[in-house]
Design a protein around this motif. Structure first.
Motif, PDB file in Angstrom:
ATOM      1  N   MET A 285      14.655   2.099   8.597  1.00  0.00           N
ATOM      2  CA  MET A 285      14.377   1.998   7.390  1.00  0.00           C
ATOM      3  C   MET A 285      13.171   3.064   7.049  1.00  0.00           C
ATOM      4  O   MET A 285      13.188   3.564   5.971  1.00  0.00           O
ATOM      5  N   LEU A 286      12.436   3.559   8.103  1.00  0.00           N
ATOM      6  CA  LEU A 286      11.449   4.482   7.990  1.00  0.00           C
ATOM      7  C   LEU A 286      12.268   5.736   7.442  1.00  0.00           C
ATOM      8  O   LEU A 286      11.638   6.528   6.632  1.00  0.00           O
ATOM      9  N   ARG A 287      13.296   6.155   8.009  1.00  0.00           N
ATOM     10  CA  ARG A 287      14.140   7.335   7.592  1.00  0.00           C
ATOM     11  C   ARG A 287      14.548   7.247   6.240  1.00  0.00           C
ATOM     12  O   ARG A 287      14.398   8.192   5.606  1.00  0.00           O
TER      13      ARG A 287
ATOM     14  N   VAL B  98       4.200   5.672  -2.027  1.00  0.00           N
ATOM     15  CA  VAL B  98       4.934   5.190  -1.092  1.00  0.00           C
ATOM     16  C   VAL B  98       4.313   5.330   0.519  1.00  0.00           C
ATOM     17  O   VAL B  98       4.260   4.771   1.228  1.00  0.00           O
ATOM     18  N   ALA B  99       4.164   6.885   0.619  1.00  0.00           N
ATOM     19  CA  ALA B  99       3.690   7.406   1.876  1.00  0.00           C
ATOM     20  C   ALA B  99       2.449   6.571   2.414  1.00  0.00           C
ATOM     21  O   ALA B  99       2.492   6.088   3.457  1.00  0.00           O
ATOM     22  N   VAL B 100       1.561   6.339   1.363  1.00  0.00           N
ATOM     23  CA  VAL B 100       0.252   5.724   1.819  1.00  0.00           C
ATOM     24  C   VAL B 100       0.617   4.108   2.298  1.00  0.00           C
ATOM     25  O   VAL B 100       0.029   3.814   3.337  1.00  0.00           O
ATOM     26  N   VAL B 101       1.233   3.585   1.488  1.00  0.00           N
ATOM     27  CA  VAL B 101       1.535   2.078   1.670  1.00  0.00           C
ATOM     28  C   VAL B 101       2.282   2.051   3.094  1.00  0.00           C
ATOM     29  O   VAL B 101       1.828   1.274   3.737  1.00  0.00           O
ATOM     30  N   PHE B 102       3.248   2.832   3.386  1.00  0.00           N
ATOM     31  CA  PHE B 102       3.907   2.656   4.556  1.00  0.00           C
ATOM     32  C   PHE B 102       2.965   3.022   5.711  1.00  0.00           C
ATOM     33  O   PHE B 102       3.084   2.635   6.638  1.00  0.00           O
TER      34      PHE B 102
END
Lengths: 525, 134
Positions: free
Chosen positions: A102-104, A324-328
């Motif tokens: 998922m992270l990929r 997106v980067a911050v939320v994840f």
């Protein structure tokens, strides 16, 4: 020789065209090692399916037999320990592989148009995997299974339509046979069906839109999946599989003692992948509990489902998508922090140790009354080979009155073992079932004191979590009472306190027994 | 990968079928209670592991005194199709109720379809007790 057979089969089914469609998928230039994560996940799911099918040949989904059947798989069945190990550790591997995959996808922006539905099926698959994990660990019917499921069902009660959902999960008015069958049915029929439907849809959609490929399109020829990417996939699968087999071979999959609804001393902890949610509950007590049980998980799932519709920018580079980067990143740090806090709070679960009560039980089971039937060729099997197929109350009643069918239906006959001896033998049997290992030697005085505890004291007192609870717990009695007081009290309680309800033991115990038990109790601090 | 999975999964599926139970000496009564050349049926309780469960299986064997200190233990399972034979005192034969197999008091075939004599178990006598290994 087989060629004509395959030619005939191909003319009727067209399997060669189907195979080449699967293998010759053109991949964009620059597809590399990052794109093996999905194949690893699919492979691990296949291993879970195979090991699961074989486990059902030996597992019995009934409270009376589930634990014994898992003990059989672990201890007796050839390759059984590694078989259950593959399935048990495979679950953790899948959770890790699913998160990495998922992270990929997030990092590469692969969820973006036109792959929104592929992403949605992936999120559903993640939830199905979590449901597999949740339903799987009730099945061994050990302490962890019972208590973690109790917590799970109570968590469900705090959500919307809570009582209805909890009833649906329980199957009956309390956690029992119907719950186990229901979760078993979900684990082996319902969830695999969901998994197959969504996994096939996911792979179909992946093929329909093609692999997203590197973030920045690269120049170069398009290469077929086989052998270029399939070689990478196979190597990665082999490495992951080697790690899984290594884990299954080196560490036995844990199994607590059989579920005991009367045991209040057990501290339930879920598997590590649910630990963050479990830990979260601690910060939202009372009326705020739904925030942790429904609110936060609901927000996370909602965010995942909405992601391709929230982030509609065409750019796939992560630095172009700061939100997106911050939320994840926040999600990742949050889950990691909660999990590590949860791990720090978790007690280590080891096999129950030899307590004085269990030690006394081992003396009593060698009594001729037990050995009369529990021997080779006797009406019952040898004690060391017995399995736990009865509840603790039945075992205690059976110890005192072996012919009784229903605990409590009649008084034990004259000369029967005492209620304390029932507790002591049950305590001993729990160590036999848990395979605690050989009993260490103790001094003759300690042994004599253990027998007194197991013959008399446990009838009313609890010691080390076992025994009756109608009188004060003796586990740490030495902290508040010294040897002199204890001796006076045990000899004749009414001489110390005129309204004492405990009987006098001055005439019951020998002088040596009195000294031994007093020394033992005074030493309990 | 296939090989490893094959060994683990195949081993687990195939090996229970190939398992052999451990034999034990079981007490079957007093030698003085037995009559020469007349099979006496005794029921033996054999504790065994049945998968995860422990069961006590009841097996009937016929004990025949063949000398002062010699006893034969004959299995009651007909060698034709596995029914239980019983002793017919009038005809002095062990008879199978299913297809009429007949055996003499030593378990040898007298007539009917059985292809082989009844199986026997090892016996020994200890302090006047007959012990049967099964």
């Amino acid at each position: 020789m087989l060629r004509p057979v395959f030619d005939w089969l191909d003319s009727r089914t067209g399997f060669r065209a189907g195979l080449s469609h699967l293998l010759d998928e053109p991949l964009p230039a620059g597809v590399g090692w990052w794109f093996v994560t999905g194949s690893i996940l699919l492979f691990l799911l296949g291993v879970q399916l195979l090991t699961g099918v074989i486990l059902t040949m030996f597992y019995v989904p009934a409270p009376d037999h589930a634990h014994a059947s898992v003990v059989y798989i672990m201890d007796t069945l050839p390759f059984g320990r590694i078989l259950r190990g593959l399935h048990f550790f495979g679950a953790s591997f899948i959770v890790v592989a699913a998160i990495i995959h998922m992270l990929r996808v997030v990092a590469f922006g692969s969820y973006k148009k036109p792959r929104e539905v592929t992403w949605l099926t992936g999120v559903v698959l993640l939830l199905v995997i979590m449901a597999f994990a949740l339903s799987g660990y009730l099945l061994p019917w050990d302490q962890k299974a019972y208590w973690a499921t109790t917590v799970t069902i109570n968590v469900a009660r705090s959500g919307p339509f809570g009582e209805f959902v909890a009833g649906l999960m329980r199957g009956g008015d309390s956690l029992g046979a119907l719950t186990l069958l229901r979760w078993y049915s979900a684990h082996v029929f319902l969830l695999p069906a969901c998994l197959i439907v969504f996994a096939v849809s996911h792979v179909y959609l992946m093929r329909r839109h093609g692999i997203s490929g590197p973030v920045e399109p690269q120049d170069g020829p398009s290469l077929p999946f086989h052998p270029y990417q399939s070689a990478r996939d196979t190597l990665a699968m082999a490495l992951v599989f080697a790690a899984l087999v290594g884990a299954a071979a080196m560490f036995p999959a844990p199994l607590d003692p059989v579920a005991d609804p009367a045991d209040a001393s057990y501290v339930p902890r879920p598997e590590w992948y649910f630990l963050s949610l479990f830990q979260l509950l601690k910060y939202f007590p009372g009326p705020f509990e739904p925030v942790a049980t429904v609110g936060v998980p609901g927000l996370v799932v909602g965010w995942l489902l909405a992601l391709p519709f929230i982030d509609r920018t065409p750019g796939r580079r992560l630095r172009d998508r700061p939100m997106v980067a911050v939320v994840f990143a926040v999600l990742g740090i949050g889950v990691a922090t909660l999990t590590s806090l949860g791990l720090r709070d978790s007690p280590s679960h080891s096999r129950p140790a030899w307590t004085p009560l269990a030690r006394a039980g081992s003396v009593f089971v060698n009594d001729a009354r037990c050995a009369g039937c529990h021997r080779d060729g006797g009406a019952g099997g040898p004690i060391s080979e017995l399995r736990s197929t009865h509840d603790p109350e039945w075992v205690r009643a059976h110890v005192r009155d072996p012919e009784i069918l229903v605990p409590g239906s009649r008084k034990p006959p004259a000369g029967a073992m005492t209620a304390a001896q029932g507790y002591a033998v049950l305590s001993y049997m729990r160590r036999v079932w848990a395979k605690t290992g050989p009993m260490p030697q103790v001094s003759a005085g300690e042994q004599a004191a253990a027998v007194v505890l197991g013959r008399h004291c446990a009838t009313c007192h609890m010691v080390d979590g076992e025994g009756a609870s109608s009188a004060p717990d003796l586990s740490t009695v030495g902290r508040t009472r010294d040897a002199m007081w204890l001796k006076e009290w045990i000899t004749d309680p009414s001489a110390v306190d005129p309204i004492a309800s405990m009987p006098a033991f001055g005439e019951v115990l020998t002088d040596a027994e009195m000294d031994d038990v007093v020394a033992h109790l005074a030493g309990r601090r | 990968m296939g090989g490893t999975l094959g060994v683990v999964l195949g081993g687990a599926v195939l090996s229970p079928g190939a398992a052999r139970r451990a034999e034990r000496w079981l007490s079957a009564g007093k030698v003085s209670d037995l009559m020469p050349d007349t099979p006496t049926a005794v029921m033996l309780r054999v504790a065994r592991q049945d998968g995860y469960a422990q069961v006590v299986e009841r097996r009937t064997v016929f004990l025949v005194r063949t000398g002062d200190s010699a006893v034969t233990a004959i299995d009651s399972t007909c060698t034709h199709l596995g029914c239980r034979v019983s002793w017919n005192a009038d005809a002095k034969e062990l008879k199978c109720p299913c297809h009429g197999g007949r055996y003499d008091s030593s378990g040898a075939v007298k007539g009917g379809p059985p292809p082989a004599p009844l199986a026997t178990f090892d016996t020994k006598i200890s302090d006047g007790d007959v012990l049967v290994r099964m």
